[in-house]
Design a protein around this motif. Structure first.
Motif, short mmCIF file in Angstrom:
data_model
loop_
_atom_site.label_atom_id
_atom_site.label_comp_id
_atom_site.label_asym_id
_atom_site.label_seq_id
_atom_site.Cartn_x
_atom_site.Cartn_y
_atom_site.Cartn_z
N ASN A 130 1.04 -1.20 0.10
CA ASN A 130 -0.02 -0.16 0.18
C ASN A 130 1.01 1.44 -0.11
O ASN A 130 0.67 2.51 -0.62
N ASN A 131 1.91 1.33 0.84
CA ASN A 131 2.92 2.30 0.58
C ASN A 131 3.56 2.48 -0.69
O ASN A 131 3.78 3.64 -1.17
N ALA A 132 3.75 1.61 -1.40
CA ALA A 132 4.48 1.60 -2.52
C ALA A 132 3.48 2.21 -3.66
O ALA A 132 3.68 3.11 -4.36
N GLN A 133 2.20 1.81 -3.34
CA GLN A 133 1.08 2.33 -4.26
C GLN A 133 0.73 3.82 -4.05
O GLN A 133 0.84 4.95 -5.08
N ARG A 134 1.04 4.36 -2.78
CA ARG A 134 0.79 5.66 -2.55
C ARG A 134 2.10 6.45 -3.10
O ARG A 134 1.95 7.84 -3.53
N ALA A 135 3.23 6.10 -3.09
CA ALA A 135 4.57 6.63 -3.58
C ALA A 135 4.45 6.97 -5.03
O ALA A 135 4.66 8.00 -5.55
N VAL A 136 3.82 5.91 -5.80
CA VAL A 136 3.64 5.80 -7.25
C VAL A 136 2.51 7.09 -7.64
O VAL A 136 2.64 7.73 -8.45
N ALA A 137 1.56 7.06 -6.50
CA ALA A 137 0.58 7.93 -7.20
C ALA A 137 0.88 9.45 -6.84
O ALA A 137 0.42 10.31 -7.49
N ALA A 138 1.98 9.54 -5.73
CA ALA A 138 2.42 10.79 -5.51
C ALA A 138 3.59 11.48 -6.49
O ALA A 138 3.80 12.91 -6.47
N ALA A 139 4.21 10.60 -7.15
CA ALA A 139 5.27 10.80 -8.22
C ALA A 139 4.78 11.83 -9.08
O ALA A 139 3.55 11.59 -9.84
N PRO A 140 5.63 12.74 -9.75
CA PRO A 140 5.08 13.51 -10.73
C PRO A 140 5.03 12.76 -11.92
O PRO A 140 5.68 11.86 -12.24
N ALA A 141 4.12 13.23 -12.89
CA ALA A 141 3.82 12.46 -14.01
C ALA A 141 4.82 12.77 -15.12
O ALA A 141 5.44 13.73 -15.21
N PRO A 142 4.84 11.90 -16.06
CA PRO A 142 6.11 11.82 -16.84
C PRO A 142 5.81 12.90 -17.80
O PRO A 142 4.72 13.20 -18.24
N PRO A 143 6.59 13.55 -18.57
CA PRO A 143 6.26 14.63 -19.40
C PRO A 143 5.57 14.05 -20.58
O PRO A 143 6.01 12.97 -20.94
N PRO A 144 4.61 14.77 -21.00
CA PRO A 144 3.94 14.27 -22.34
C PRO A 144 4.53 14.15 -23.45
O PRO A 144 5.42 14.85 -24.06
N VAL A 145 4.48 13.00 -24.35
CA VAL A 145 5.04 12.68 -25.57
C VAL A 145 4.29 14.12 -26.58
O VAL A 145 3.17 14.16 -26.77
N PRO A 146 5.43 14.99 -27.43
CA PRO A 146 4.94 15.84 -28.10
C PRO A 146 4.08 15.18 -29.31
O PRO A 146 4.45 14.07 -29.94
N ASP A 147 3.06 15.95 -29.60
CA ASP A 147 2.23 15.58 -30.82
C ASP A 147 2.65 16.20 -31.96
O ASP A 147 2.62 17.42 -32.33
N LEU A 148 3.48 15.31 -32.62
CA LEU A 148 4.09 15.65 -34.22
C LEU A 148 3.08 15.85 -35.17
O LEU A 148 2.36 14.80 -35.50
N GLY A 149 2.80 16.85 -35.72
CA GLY A 149 1.87 16.99 -36.79
C GLY A 149 2.32 16.19 -38.28
O GLY A 149 3.60 15.95 -38.42
N LEU A 150 1.49 16.18 -39.06
CA LEU A 150 1.64 15.35 -40.11
C LEU A 150 2.47 16.47 -41.16
O LEU A 150 1.92 17.38 -41.34
N LEU A 151 3.41 15.74 -41.67
CA LEU A 151 4.17 16.50 -42.82
C LEU A 151 3.58 15.93 -44.26
O LEU A 151 3.82 14.68 -44.48
N LEU A 152 3.15 16.65 -45.30
CA LEU A 152 2.71 16.13 -46.54
C LEU A 152 3.95 16.79 -47.46
O LEU A 152 3.55 17.99 -47.75
N VAL A 153 4.55 15.89 -48.07
CA VAL A 153 5.84 16.33 -49.06
C VAL A 153 5.18 15.86 -50.43
O VAL A 153 5.08 14.71 -50.44
N VAL A 154 5.10 17.03 -51.24
CA VAL A 154 4.73 16.68 -52.71
C VAL A 154 5.91 16.85 -53.60
O VAL A 154 6.77 18.01 -53.33
N THR A 155 6.14 15.75 -54.29
CA THR A 155 7.13 15.84 -55.42
C THR A 155 6.65 15.47 -56.81
O THR A 155 5.93 14.64 -56.92
#
Length: 356
Positions: A52-77
């Motif tokens: 139970n203590n380990a679960q509370r420690a995980v809940a109190a830990a800061p959330a990892p940084p969000p993965v950047p949302d990379l936009g779609l690139l449309l390359v025309v040739t």
């Protein structure tokens, strides 16, 4: 009575064996539990509390940084119907650059509507490992002496933009020549485009021994005009987005009064502008023929200027170039066994020369 006594005698050894086995099992169990008691092994309650203590420690830990949302690139040739192996080599080189760009990326390649040419192009594209779509167009309208290569390329771009608009492919559009060379940081900054963006492009012409740099002039990151610098003459031509005309002042040493033509590889934009902008809506409804002329919409937005026009770099530096275009001479391979009239005349002329 004898049979009963005899059966008791037979069962007695089994009873003694069972009692002996039970005693041994009890002694062994006590011996196994003794070390645990001596070392004070954790009880079930202690283990439950630790969990139970380990679960509370995980809940109190800061959330990892969000993965950047990379936009779609449309390359025309765009490609040429007579590109041959030289074009295959250019496509392969560009593909290996695009493979190093973080996904998502969609490579839209436009080629002539020809079964042999399409099969060859698709075979080359499949071997690159890049996600692509191969579109075709009717090249019969661009044959003959009056054919304009620029009009044909614009038509191919319209085919690609029409496909993007029809399928609502939301991303950043970039027109990439097969002979272009990139700094990979270019694509990272291209993804930051929210409206319309521009950047300098250096065109290297080995045959003419000159380098031409075309790009936007900026106030901070806001585009205020366009320039073209020719290394062979050291002349610079400038156009203001507010004036819509060429600056012909003496400082620029330029006598031309024609509007400056923007390199299409030096501009990029959000594809949603094809179906959301007021200019697009007006042009598509002005006449039936203008509905598919998306490239004209893009060029007008770039030349006339809007509030959404911004340079791809924060300072919009004219000296920071991340895109180079190689202007190579086009040549046609002559099939073996065939000679042109010019080649035969050269041979005859050489034979007529006196020997020394």
């Amino acid at each position: 009575m004898e049979p009963a006594e005899r059966s008791k005698k037979r069962l007695q050894p089994w009873i003694e064996a069972a009692v002996h086995f039970s005693l041994c099992f009890a002694v062994g169990a006590l011996a196994a539990l003794a070390p645990l008691a001596a070392t004070r092994a954790p009880s079930a309650a202690y283990i439950r509390a630790s969990f139970n203590n380990a679960q509370r420690a995980v809940a109190a830990a800061p959330a990892p940084p969000p993965v950047p949302d990379l936009g779609l690139l449309l390359v025309v040739t765009t490609t040429r119907p007579d590109g041959g192996m030289a074009q295959d080599a250019s496509l392969a080189r560009l593909a290996h650059t695009l493979r190093h760009v973080a996904p998502p990326l969609l490579w839209i390649v436009v080629g002539a509507e020809n079964r042999t040419a399409t099969a060859r192009a698709v075979r080359v594209l499949r071997g690159t490992g890049v996600i692509f779509r191969h579109l075709t167009y009717d090249a019969r309208n661009f044959t003959g002496a009056d054919a304009d290569a620029g009009d044909e390329e614009d038509h191919q771009r319209n085919v690609a933009l029409g496909h993007i608009e029809r399928h609502r492919l939301n991303g950043v559009v970039h027109f990439a020549s097969a002979s272009s060379i990139y700094d990979l940081r270019f694509f990272q900054e291209l993804r930051q485009t929210r409206g319309f963006a521009a950047w300098p492009v250096a065109t290297i012409s080995p045959a003419e021994q000159r380098i031409t740099v075309e790009g936007p002039t900026c106030n901070l990151s806001q585009i205020t005009g366009w320039y073209s610098r020719d290394s062979s003459t050291n002349e610079t031509q400038r156009t203001s987005t507010s004036m819509g005309a060429v600056d012909t002042s003496a400082s620029n040493r330029n006598s031309s009064s024609e509007p400056l033509k923007i390199n299409i590889s030096g501009i990029g934009f959000r594809s949603s502008m094809l179906w959301n902008s007021e200019r697009s809506f007006t042009m598509r409804n002005s006449s039936a023929g203008a509905a598919q002329d998306f490239i004209q919409i893009v060029q007008q937005m770039a030349i006339e200027g809007e509030n959404k026009l911004k340079g791809i770099t924060s300072e919009c530096s004219e000296s920071r170039i991340m895109l180079w275009h190689l202007d190579m001479q086009r040549f046609t391979l002559i099939p073996e066994g065939q000679e042109t009239q010019q080649q035969r005349s050269l041979v005859v002329r050489d034979e007529d020369k006196p020997t020394t």
